[in-house]
Enzyme design. Structure first.
Site, PDB file in Angstrom:
ATOM      1  N   ASP A   6     -77.827  32.173-105.629  1.00  0.00           N
ATOM      2  CA  ASP A   6     -78.081  33.608-105.572  1.00  0.00           C
ATOM      3  C   ASP A   6     -79.441  33.793-104.881  1.00  0.00           C
ATOM      4  OD1 ASP A   6     -78.080  36.397-106.186  1.00  0.00           O
ATOM      5  OD2 ASP A   6     -79.203  35.995-108.030  1.00  0.00           O
ATOM      6  N   GLY A   8     -81.824  37.007-105.306  1.00  0.00           N
ATOM      7  CA  GLY A   8     -82.826  37.688-106.128  1.00  0.00           C
ATOM      8  C   GLY A   8     -83.120  36.956-107.418  1.00  0.00           C
ATOM      9  N   SER A 107     -75.197  36.415-102.282  1.00  0.00           N
ATOM     10  CA  SER A 107     -76.026  37.485-102.832  1.00  0.00           C
ATOM     11  C   SER A 107     -75.306  38.824-102.882  1.00  0.00           C
ATOM     12  CB  SER A 107     -77.291  37.640-101.964  1.00  0.00           C
ATOM     13  OG  SER A 107     -78.115  38.678-102.448  1.00  0.00           O
ATOM     14  N   ASN A 108     -75.441  39.493-104.030  1.00  0.00           N
ATOM     15  CA  ASN A 108     -75.094  40.913-104.096  1.00  0.00           C
ATOM     16  C   ASN A 108     -76.253  41.639-103.444  1.00  0.00           C
ATOM     17  OD1 ASN A 108     -72.750  40.505-105.517  1.00  0.00           O
ATOM     18  ND2 ASN A 108     -73.546  41.236-107.473  1.00  0.00           N
ATOM     19  N   LYS A 141     -70.327  39.945-106.861  1.00  0.00           N
ATOM     20  CA  LYS A 141     -70.332  39.238-108.140  1.00  0.00           C
ATOM     21  C   LYS A 141     -70.419  40.280-109.248  1.00  0.00           C
ATOM     22  CE  LYS A 141     -74.043  37.213-106.745  1.00  0.00           C
ATOM     23  NZ  LYS A 141     -75.305  36.457-106.707  1.00  0.00           N
ATOM     24  N   ASP A 166     -79.335  34.306-111.698  1.00  0.00           N
ATOM     25  CA  ASP A 166     -80.177  34.736-112.824  1.00  0.00           C
ATOM     26  C   ASP A 166     -79.433  35.649-113.794  1.00  0.00           C
ATOM     27  OD1 ASP A 166     -80.186  36.692-110.704  1.00  0.00           O
ATOM     28  OD2 ASP A 166     -81.781  37.754-111.768  1.00  0.00           O
TER      29      ASP A 166
END
Length: 195
Positions: A6, A8, A107-108, A141, A166
């Protein structure tokens, strides 16, 4: 192996309080009020899937928060979410690639952030074989389809993949599919996993 990272709070530290702080200053609305009103609701999710434009997302978010900002002001706040790169994670990613593993970012994210992080943090793309972004894929996600598509594109089975994120909900969704998941709690999680 396929290692999926991911972005962030895994590769780049982010902090939504900074976003709300900028919007508070620009709108004159107390930070506590914005904190109470802000949620990652339907507009947020649609934006991350690329279903609505940046401008529509900005307008809907301002409406939800009860503030009036220009698109430029909204964007200035939105980009302030990024804090700093995590060099230890970058080092791990580079090491994995040198060992012959496949390293990708999942990544979103949204189109607005594409105007920012690739320029300010070029190390992200430089340390990965591919970067998969929710707004380009039309799925986010923790939706199972996003993981299926990454595995299919990369040519790996679920049991050949490790996923670092995370958000526990995203990890749980990956684990249901048979992907090994690691919840990233802080800067030490990833280096310690590989030590």
């Amino acid at each position: 192996m396929l290692y999926i990272f991911d972005m962030g709070n895994v590769i780049i530290d982010i902090d939504f309080k900074r976003v709300l702080g900028v919007w508070s200053n620009l709108s004159g609305t107390p930070l506590a009020v914005l904190t109470e009103r802000f949620s990652m609701g339907e507009a947020f999710k649609q934006h991350e899937r690329g279903e609505i434009s940046d401008e529509e997302f900005a307008q809907r978010t301002c409406d939800e928060l009860g503030i009036a900002l220009s698109f430029e002001q909204f964007s200035a706040g939105w980009q302030s979410v990024f804090v700093a790169l995590r060099p230890d994670t970058i080092a791990v990613m580079q090491s994995l690639r040198e060992q012959g593993h496949r390293v990708v970012v999942l990544s979103n994210t949204n189109n607005l952030h594409l105007d920012h992080w690739p320029t300010h943090y070029p190390e992200v793309a430089q340390s990965a074989d591919t970067v998969y972004l929710s707004q380009e894929m039309g799925v986010r996600k923790p939706e199972a389809d996003i993981f299926h598509r990454v595995l299919e594109k990369e040519g790996f089975t679920a049991d050949q993949a490790v996923f670092f994120d995370d958000i526990a909900e995203n990890i749980a969704a990956a684990e249901v599919l048979g992907i090994k998941g690691v919840v990233v709690k802080d800067h030490k999680t990833i280096p310690e996993f590989f030590s």
